[in-house]
Design a protein around this motif. Structure first.
Motif, PDB file in Angstrom:
ATOM      1  N   HIS A  55       0.862  -1.185   0.000  1.00 55.45           N
ATOM      2  CA  HIS A  55       0.000   0.000   0.000  1.00 55.45           C
ATOM      3  C   HIS A  55       0.894   1.229   0.000  1.00 55.45           C
ATOM      4  O   HIS A  55       2.092   1.126   0.237  1.00 55.45           O
ATOM      5  CB  HIS A  55      -1.016  -0.020   1.142  1.00 55.45           C
ATOM      6  N   ILE A  76       1.895  -5.138  10.753  1.00 57.03           N
ATOM      7  CA  ILE A  76       1.477  -6.301   9.975  1.00 57.03           C
ATOM      8  C   ILE A  76      -0.004  -6.550  10.233  1.00 57.03           C
ATOM      9  O   ILE A  76      -0.535  -6.078  11.245  1.00 57.03           O
ATOM     10  CB  ILE A  76       2.304  -7.545  10.393  1.00 57.03           C
ATOM     11  N   ALA A  77      -0.652  -7.244   9.336  1.00 55.98           N
ATOM     12  CA  ALA A  77      -2.007  -7.719   9.607  1.00 55.98           C
ATOM     13  C   ALA A  77      -2.092  -9.172   9.158  1.00 55.98           C
ATOM     14  O   ALA A  77      -1.589  -9.532   8.090  1.00 55.98           O
ATOM     15  CB  ALA A  77      -3.032  -6.875   8.852  1.00 55.98           C
TER      16      ALA A  77
END
Ligand code: ASP
Length: 582
Positions: free
Chosen positions: A445, A527-528
């Motif tokens: 992103h 982080i996800a």
């Protein structure tokens, strides 16, 4: 307690003689005339209720029960004559002396058994009945345990659980936004978060240091199998960290989960660059539970008479173990498989490396044994293997081979659900060229930081810049991704420019974030992880839908409540909307 003294999974021989009250659903009735047995079910298990002839009235009452009636039974725990070893409560039964029907039930549209007669559609429509069945019930319980373990682990590591808003404006994660019209602000819309990305970064500017949230995210994507328009992420962000710190923390989390739920000690997770993953596996999320790596032979086929290969940018293959005895029919089927539009290969060249060391292939006219030996070496093929070769444009062909490799892994049973092979994929490109729009897109992103040593390419050769971005891969699934972020206004602005935003657009959409960077933004990253998929994989399953209480179907519909749905003229008016459906 009015309704129960015990659950239906609780009573044992040691309880014999006790007066008890149980409540639950009628699973099954066995009417033997002089005696009638009811299997009473709740979330915790099944207990046998017994009605005997000596109480005729009660026996008659019990005979009127139907499947899935909700009842309350009072009685005495007694030892069973014929015990059921399969049930934890199988040594006892409850001899009933009072029965209350709490609610009757229509005959359910499918059987509430582990092996049901209901198809997927009908079960989706009556999801609440499906949830009564063990498979789905146990999945939801397992999910709850995993979620709890994640929250505990991260909290112990000092993460603070913070909620971020759902009514926001666009956060670019590469999908379309779901939007919500504003009644109070005519013509304006909220967007539902594709992720809490900008908020978690602002929390770092706010000094929260370590943030976590188990949070719903919304992405309006074209539907693909086993994708959900709303899904749950374990979303995290940390301040004063480098990539290594983030990797260590979340490797720790996954190790903890594998240990807790499977008793498995994985060593340190292997790491691979994006470039290496593409080269060896044809995908950025390789399943490394099995080999079958891509062997490139572009140079070996260049100066031969086989035009298809010699004129191609890239030729490579995989060696399918012990498949040299595949029949013509099987190979034809594989050829059709790679030619499906989803895969998109033009054709498939095959070479059988026979047990006796000889070769037989679809291109015998153009290549000899010496050639095939070299191919076999590149693909690490052994006698008895079947080499499958594709050629064409490098990027596309690698992906096709990657897909073929996974398919063969699946078919040969090499993707074992009780084996866990995590790995980190690192050094993703920062940008991705999009042919359609003629523009660069952020691969992760737009808030992802380039590698400092590559920043100088930003102006001269943007495609070459690597990002400080990482993916966590488990058994061929991307279960998480994150990056070290840009925390400097100027660099962020440059990034937006590269992505084709004008300064005004960037300021309008993301000014709040860039402004915040001017007030002492710490270096940060995060982080996800996708919770739905993580839970499914930990349970050894593929489909995330089975681990979501109320999922959408493949067309993005909730068939139980029937959503999406039209709204009234009145509502539309209130929202200042007019429909134009042509
Ligand atoms: N927001 C990212 C995502 O949802 C994850 C991250 O960069 O932390 O994929």
């Amino acid at each position: 307690m009015k309704y129960r003294t015990h659950t239906c999974g609780e009573l044992r021989l040691s309880d014999v003689g006790k007066k008890v009250v149980l409540s639950g659903w009628v699973q099954r009735i066995r009417d033997l005339g002089a005696v009638l047995f009811v299997d009473l079910r709740d979330r915790y298990g099944i207990t046998q209720l017994a009605f005997y002839e000596e109480n005729k009235e009660l026996l008659e009452e019990a005979a009127k029960l139907g499947r899935e009636f909700v009842i309350m039974a009072e009685g005495t725990v007694t030892e069973r004559e014929s015990k059921n070893k399969k049930l934890p409560t199988g040594d006892i039964e409850v001899k009933v002396d009072k029965l209350t029907v709490l609610n009757a039930s229509k005959v359910p549209p499918f059987t509430i058994e582990d092996q049901t007669d209901g198809g997927e559609e009908i079960r989706a429509k009556y999801r609440y009945l499906d949830i009564r069945r063990n498979p789905l019930k146990n999945n939801l319980i397992f999910r709850s345990r995993v979620t709890q373990a994640v929250r505990n682990y991260l909290t112990e590591q000092g993460f603070i659980d913070i909620e971020t808003p759902y009514l926001i404006k666009s956060t670019p994660e590469g999908a379309r936004d779901f939007v919500v019209p504003s009644r109070l602000h005519p013509g304006q819309f909220y967007a539902l978060p594709q992720s809490p990305q900008t908020f978690k970064q602002l929390l770092m500017v706010g000094g929260m240091d370590k943030y976590m949230q188990i949070v719903k995210c919304f992405r309006d994507e074209d539907l693909r199998a086993d994708r959900q328009p709303e899904f749950t992420q374990i979303d995290c962000e940390m301040s004063f960290v480098e990539q290594e710190d983030v990797l260590q923390t979340f490797e720790g989390l996954i190790k903890h989960l594998l240990k807790k739920f499977h008793g498995i000690d994985t060593g340190d997770f292997p790491r691979m660059t994006f470039a290496e993953a593409m080269e060896r596996y044809g995908t950025d999320k390789p399943d490394i539970r099995f080999g079958m790596e891509l062997g490139e032979i572009t140079d070996l086929v260049k100066n031969k008479d086989f035009k298809v290969f010699s004129s191609s940018e890239y030729t490579a293959g995989i060696a399918v173990p012990e498949a040299a005895n595949f029949s013509r029919k099987q190979i034809d089927e594989l050829t059709k498989w790679v030619q499906r539009p989803q895969i998109g290969a033009k054709g498939l060249v095959w070479v059988k490396y026979n047990e006796d060391g000889s070769f037989k292939s679809s291109v015998d006219k153009f290549f000899n044994e010496e050639d095939f030996k070299q191919w076999a070496e590149r693909m690490q093929a052994r006698p008895g293997d079947l080499m499958l070769v594709l050629s064409g444009n490098k990027e596309a062909t690698r992906k096709q081979l990657g897909a073929l490799r996974m398919e063969m892994g699946e078919r040969l049973g090499l993707r074992k659900s009780d084996e866990f092979a995590p790995l980190w994929v690192l050094d993703f490109p920062l940008l991705e060229w999009d042919e359609e729009t003629g523009r660069y897109h952020a691969m992760h992103h737009p808030f992802t930081s380039p590698k400092p040593e590559d920043i100088h390419f930003l102006e001269t050769d943007p495609g070459r810049v690597r990002a400080n971005a990482y993916d966590l891969v488990l058994n061929g699934n991307e279960i998480g991704g994150g990056s070290i972020r840009i925390h400097d206004r100027e660099l962020q602005q440059k990034m937006f420019k590269l992505l084709g935003f004008s300064d005004e657009e960037a300021q309008r959409q993301f000014g709040f974030l860039m402004n915040a960077f001017e007030y002492g933004a710490p270096p940060h990253g995060g982080i996800a992880l996708g919770l739905d998929r993580l839970v499914a994989i930990l349970a050894g399953k593929e489909s995330i839908r089975d681990f979501i209480a109320f999922p959408k179907n493949n067309a993005g519909r909730d068939v139980m409540i029937d959503a999406p749905d039209y709204i009234s003229e009145e509502q539309l008016k209130e929202l200042h909307l007019r429909l134009d459906l042509d």
